[in-house]
Design a protein around this motif. Structure first.
Motif, mmCIF file in Angstrom:
data_model
loop_
_atom_site.group_PDB
_atom_site.id
_atom_site.type_symbol
_atom_site.label_atom_id
_atom_site.label_comp_id
_atom_site.label_asym_id
_atom_site.label_seq_id
_atom_site.Cartn_x
_atom_site.Cartn_y
_atom_site.Cartn_z
ATOM 1 N N ARG A 158 0.828 -1.199 0.000
ATOM 2 C CA ARG A 158 0.000 0.000 0.000
ATOM 3 C C ARG A 158 0.868 1.258 0.000
ATOM 4 O O ARG A 158 0.582 2.237 -0.703
ATOM 5 N N GLU A 176 -6.862 7.525 -11.567
ATOM 6 C CA GLU A 176 -8.026 6.668 -11.348
ATOM 7 C C GLU A 176 -7.649 5.187 -11.459
ATOM 8 O O GLU A 176 -8.138 4.351 -10.690
ATOM 9 N N ALA A 236 -5.757 4.148 -8.383
ATOM 10 C CA ALA A 236 -6.693 4.141 -7.252
ATOM 11 C C ALA A 236 -7.488 2.843 -7.227
ATOM 12 O O ALA A 236 -7.772 2.290 -6.159
ATOM 13 N N ARG A 237 -7.852 2.323 -8.399
ATOM 14 C CA ARG A 237 -8.579 1.050 -8.453
ATOM 15 C C ARG A 237 -7.695 -0.098 -7.968
ATOM 16 O O ARG A 237 -8.164 -1.014 -7.288
ATOM 17 N N GLU A 274 -5.319 0.165 -5.795
ATOM 18 C CA GLU A 274 -5.207 0.326 -4.343
ATOM 19 C C GLU A 274 -6.477 -0.177 -3.647
ATOM 20 O O GLU A 274 -6.404 -0.829 -2.603
ATOM 21 N N ALA A 275 -7.626 0.112 -4.217
ATOM 22 C CA ALA A 275 -8.889 -0.354 -3.641
ATOM 23 C C ALA A 275 -8.974 -1.870 -3.670
ATOM 24 O O ALA A 275 -9.455 -2.497 -2.725
ATOM 25 N N LEU A 276 -8.499 -2.471 -4.760
ATOM 26 C CA LEU A 276 -8.509 -3.924 -4.863
ATOM 27 C C LEU A 276 -7.593 -4.547 -3.822
ATOM 28 O O LEU A 276 -7.907 -5.578 -3.230
ATOM 29 N N ASP A 299 -7.028 -3.352 -0.898
ATOM 30 C CA ASP A 299 -7.775 -3.304 0.368
ATOM 31 C C ASP A 299 -8.752 -4.472 0.460
ATOM 32 O O ASP A 299 -8.902 -5.085 1.519
ATOM 33 N N GLU A 300 -9.411 -4.785 -0.659
ATOM 34 C CA GLU A 300 -10.359 -5.889 -0.664
ATOM 35 C C GLU A 300 -9.659 -7.221 -0.407
ATOM 36 O O GLU A 300 -10.165 -8.083 0.308
ATOM 37 N N ASP A 315 -8.998 -7.843 3.236
ATOM 38 C CA ASP A 315 -10.142 -8.030 4.143
ATOM 39 C C ASP A 315 -10.333 -9.505 4.487
ATOM 40 O O ASP A 315 -10.060 -10.363 3.661
#
Length: 214
Positions: free
Chosen positions: A80, A200, A203-204, A206-208, A210-211, A214
């Motif tokens: 990250r 953008e 950012a996608r 980075e979001a993935l 995070d998923e 989880d």
């Protein structure tokens, strides 16, 4: 033309071990014994020790007193943090590349995007995509025309790919749609749009990440 000098033994060992890690020939947790590496490369243990110290500074190797060296185990935190650094640099690279409309690598950038979009629709070809993704981002850096930025991203992209690229094949079609849009903005000479689309895109990723954590 004068031939380039051979790399120092330390650099040659570091380059070879780094390449093995990035290619998966050395897995996280694998031991890196100085004596084995010295024998493999035909050098003393001193340049091997220096190479391992360099790779530790790059994040590829973990050194523990009395236990020696091992290939580092990638962490979500490290990935990250690298993505955050990468984001700013790649946005800048895309903007500079667009000002030059892709420069000398414009044709190759378009070719890589076309190939990546074709392969992303084939499950059998998915293994070919990670190197192609890396190549796309390397070309954007090269198209920027900024050698310092290119060197920084070259070091960063390989490590980012190693840290979490193995988990990102699930976004292949979205990824190559992003790449195609970024390439169009670069080749049409639209710096603001190219930077926005690159931001953008990362950012996608980075979001993935995070998923996946989880």
């Amino acid at each position: 033309m004068t031939a380039a000098p051979d790399p120092a033994p330390r650099d040659a060992v570091a380059d070879a071990v780094r390449a093995d890690i990035l290619a998966g020939r050395l897995a996280p947790g694998d031991r890196l014994r100085e004596t084995d590496l010295a024998e493999r490369f035909g050098v003393s243990r001193i340049p091997v020790r220096e190479a391992l110290s360099q790779l530790r500074n790059e994040g590829f190797v973990t050194l523990v007193r009395y236990r020696g060296a091992t290939v580092s185990v990638p962490s979500g935190t490290a990935a990250r943090e690298l993505v955050q650094v990468r984001r700013g640099l790649e946005v800048l690279a895309a903007q500079l590349a667009a000002r030059r409309r892709g420069g000398e690598v414009a044709a190759e950038l378009a070719r890589v995007v076309e190939l990546g979009r074709d392969l992303s629709h084939s499950a059998a070809a998915r293994a070919e995509l990670p190197p192609l993704v890396l190549r796309f981002h390397e070309l954007v850096a090269e198209a920027s025309g900024n050698s310092q930025l290119r060197q920084l991203l070259e070091q960063l992209l390989g490590r980012v790919s190693w840290l979490y690229g193995r988990h990102l094949d699930t976004r292949s079609e979205q990824s190559w749609s992003d790449h195609a849009a970024i390439a169009r903005a670069i080749l049409s000479g639209s710096p603001v749009q190219a930077g926005f689309l690159m931001d953008e895109h990362i950012a996608r990723d980075e979001a993935l990440l995070d998923e996946l954590d989880d």
